[in-house]
Design a protein around this motif. Structure first.
Motif, PDB file in Angstrom:
ATOM      1  N   LEU A 282       0.830  -1.203   0.000  1.00 21.00           N
ATOM      2  CA  LEU A 282       0.000   0.000   0.000  1.00 21.00           C
ATOM      3  C   LEU A 282       0.865   1.255   0.000  1.00 21.00           C
ATOM      4  O   LEU A 282       0.545   2.242  -0.678  1.00 21.00           O
ATOM      5  N   ALA A 283       1.964   1.229   0.748  1.00 18.14           N
ATOM      6  CA  ALA A 283       2.877   2.380   0.780  1.00 18.14           C
ATOM      7  C   ALA A 283       3.457   2.636  -0.602  1.00 18.14           C
ATOM      8  O   ALA A 283       3.581   3.797  -1.042  1.00 18.14           O
ATOM      9  N   ARG A 287       2.198   5.849  -2.503  1.00 15.74           N
ATOM     10  CA  ARG A 287       3.279   6.827  -2.348  1.00 15.74           C
ATOM     11  C   ARG A 287       3.161   7.586  -1.029  1.00 15.74           C
ATOM     12  O   ARG A 287       3.372   8.798  -0.946  1.00 15.74           O
ATOM     13  N   ARG A 288       2.804   6.848   0.016  1.00 16.23           N
ATOM     14  CA  ARG A 288       2.685   7.438   1.351  1.00 16.23           C
ATOM     15  C   ARG A 288       3.543   6.620   2.297  1.00 16.23           C
ATOM     16  O   ARG A 288       3.165   5.515   2.700  1.00 16.23           O
ATOM     17  N   ALA A 293       6.132   2.998   7.971  1.00 15.28           N
ATOM     18  CA  ALA A 293       6.259   3.048   9.429  1.00 15.28           C
ATOM     19  C   ALA A 293       5.182   2.187  10.089  1.00 15.28           C
ATOM     20  O   ALA A 293       5.436   1.507  11.093  1.00 15.28           O
ATOM     21  N   ALA A 294       3.966   2.208   9.517  1.00 12.51           N
ATOM     22  CA  ALA A 294       2.885   1.375  10.057  1.00 12.51           C
ATOM     23  C   ALA A 294       3.218  -0.111   9.915  1.00 12.51           C
ATOM     24  O   ALA A 294       2.919  -0.914  10.805  1.00 12.51           O
ATOM     25  N   ALA A 295       3.848  -0.489   8.798  1.00 10.19           N
ATOM     26  CA  ALA A 295       4.251  -1.885   8.604  1.00 10.19           C
ATOM     27  C   ALA A 295       5.305  -2.292   9.631  1.00 10.19           C
ATOM     28  O   ALA A 295       5.233  -3.387  10.210  1.00 10.19           O
ATOM     29  N   ALA A 431      -5.640   0.338  -4.845  1.00  8.03           N
ATOM     30  CA  ALA A 431      -4.503   0.256  -3.932  1.00  8.03           C
ATOM     31  C   ALA A 431      -4.816  -0.660  -2.750  1.00  8.03           C
ATOM     32  O   ALA A 431      -4.021  -1.540  -2.386  1.00  8.03           O
ATOM     33  N   GLY A 432      -5.975  -0.457  -2.137  1.00  7.48           N
ATOM     34  CA  GLY A 432      -6.348  -1.273  -0.987  1.00  7.48           C
ATOM     35  C   GLY A 432      -6.537  -2.728  -1.349  1.00  7.48           C
ATOM     36  O   GLY A 432      -6.097  -3.629  -0.615  1.00  7.48           O
TER      37      GLY A 432
END
Length: 475
Positions: A282-283, A287-288, A293-295, A431-432
């Protein structure tokens, strides 16, 4: 009497539902998202109410009936229009080739392949392998408006949140003795044919035994799916869709928190790893980089949770019969570890051994054994299990090395198409769904993902939908 009443009520619900699906095939997807989350719990309750045998089997077929109606409608529309509703993609060719190969193996004599499955096992395996293909082509064929994707995401996230909350309430407030005395045990054993040996005859993965307390175990969230893994896979899909959609609606944050809490209490370590993998995908496509960081945070939480789970999970006690079985298992597995992070922990060790032996089976018997000789299908029908746990090795054991390669190629082609669509259009839904599909391909290495009907119907249909971008939803 109970069966007659149940069939009458079933008909009153199924007929208008099928008519709605005929008018608008996407309605089937809404029905699956909600209905399959409750399917096992409802079927077990019907079994407990006295609905048995063919009547219950007919009621269980609602999902296949809706799929058949939906596919018939889109096929009719294609015939009327003289063309398909979508532009053919290499993934479509691979899907057709895989389905054709499965059908060939369904009619090949088992004696030619050294298989031992009977007609019942072959039928179950045929359904198991073809449902994702049918759901995928339904997704490819339906014509949606922009708001449909938004509603579908809300349906997935809302359903997952409800399953999580119900599961947490069950874990902490419903004693395990209630489950032992419920109709769930007989439903799994006598109707579905599973030979489970968990506490009180429940599935083994209802609880986690870390070996530290010979008298007790730790509860895992099973909720309406009646299993921690099916619940966890739904939670992973919902969390990744919510993360793709999060910037638009902040109410998704508390819903996602509830879902993540539910995922933790399923104690599915592979699902947490798959969630981290999905967040990386997803990142990339969104492109976020906060998602990276969440992963990383997900991986850190999964490591910490392995050690924290025994301190916070609700506990239960073994019955005397359970204790006899536990002692026998301990004697048969002298090197087993109670540490959830150890390769010698029975569950992890079992997955690893099953994957290794499954690969060996496919390599040494590349022609396959025929449908019905692997996984939960073989388990349910008393057939000798040639491979288990992994979708890749199970399909290879049944349809040969070529079938396994076709399945892998199809999955990778769909994943690549989803990533390409999401990257090119910056469409949140693609994306999701790309992230969720990628996470599922990871999960399939060590589990039978498509053996969970929610995943086979819902995720593969969503993947088919997202392969064709909707211009009005591009960002």
């Amino acid at each position: 009497m109970a069966s007659g009443l149940a069939l009458a009520a079933y008909g009153l619900l199924l007929v208008p539902g099928a008519l709605l699906v005929w008018r608008r095939p996407v309605v089937a997807l809404y029905a699956w998202i909600v209905g399959l989350a409750a399917h096992n719990a409802v079927m077990a309750a019907l079994y407990g109410a006295g609905v048995r045998g063919g009547a219950l089997t007919a009621i269980q077929a609602w999902k296949e009936i809706l799929l058949g109606v939906a596919l018939a409608r889109v096929a009719l529309e294609a015939l009327r229009a003289g063309r398909l509703a979508f532009r053919p993609h290499p993934a479509d060719v691979l899907a057709v080739a895989f389905a054709a190969l499965v059908c060939v193996y369904a009619v090949l004599p088992q004696s030619w392949l050294d298989g031992s499955a009977d007609h019942g096992a072959i039928g179950l395996a045929l359904k198991h392998d073809l449902v994702p293909v049918g759901a995928y082509f339904l997704g490819r064929s339906v014509i949606l408006r922009g708001e449909d994707l938004v509603r579908l995401v809300w349906t997935v996230v809302g359903t997952a949140a409800a399953v999580a909350v119900l599961g947490l309430l069950d874990d902490f407030f419903v004693p395990i003795s209630w489950w032992r005395d419920s109709a769930v045990v007989d439903y799994f054993h006598k109707h579905l044919g599973y030979d489970y040996h968990g506490t009180g005859g429940l599935p083994e993965n209802f609880v986690f035994n870390n070996g530290g307390d010979a008298e007790g175990f730790y509860r895992r969230l099973v909720s309406t799916f009646l299993g921690p893994l099916a619940s966890a896979y739904t939670f992973v899909v919902a969390l990744l869709l919510a993360a793709a959609f999060l910037r638009r609606v902040r109410i998704l944050i508390p819903l996602s928190a509830a879902i993540f809490a539910g995922l933790l209490f399923t104690f599915s370590r592979s699902s947490l790893l798959a969630l981290a993998a999905g967040l990386v995908v997803l990142a990339f496509v969104r492109r976020r980089w906060w998602l990276v960081a969440a992963a990383i945070a997900t991986l850190a939480v999964s490591v910490a949770w392995v050690h924290a789970f025994p301190d916070v999970a609700p506990q239960g006690k073994w019955t005397q019969q359970d204790l006899v079985r536990q002692r026998n298992n301990a004697r048969n597995q002298p090197g087993a570890s109670g540490s959830a992070g150890s390769i010698d922990e029975p569950s992890i060790h079992s997955h690893w051994i099953s994957l290794r032996e499954g690969v060996r089976t496919v390599v040494h018997h590349p022609q396959g054994f025929g449908l019905g000789n692997a996984g939960q299908t073989a388990s349910r029908t008393g057939t000798t299990i040639k491979a288990g746990e992994s979708n890749y090795t199970e399909i290879g054991a049944e349809t040969g090395l070529f079938g396994a390669l076709l399945w892998i190629a199809w999955g990778l082609a769909v994943f690549t198409a989803l990533v390409t669509t999401a990257w090119r259009t910056r469409w949140w839904a693609a994306a999701g769904i790309a992230a969720a599909f990628g996470a599922t391909l990871v999960l399939a290495v060590q589990t039978d993902v498509i053996g969970d009907p929610w995943m086979a119907y819902c995720l593969w249909a969503l993947a088919g939908i997202a392969m064709r971008p909707l211009p009005i939803l591009r960002e």
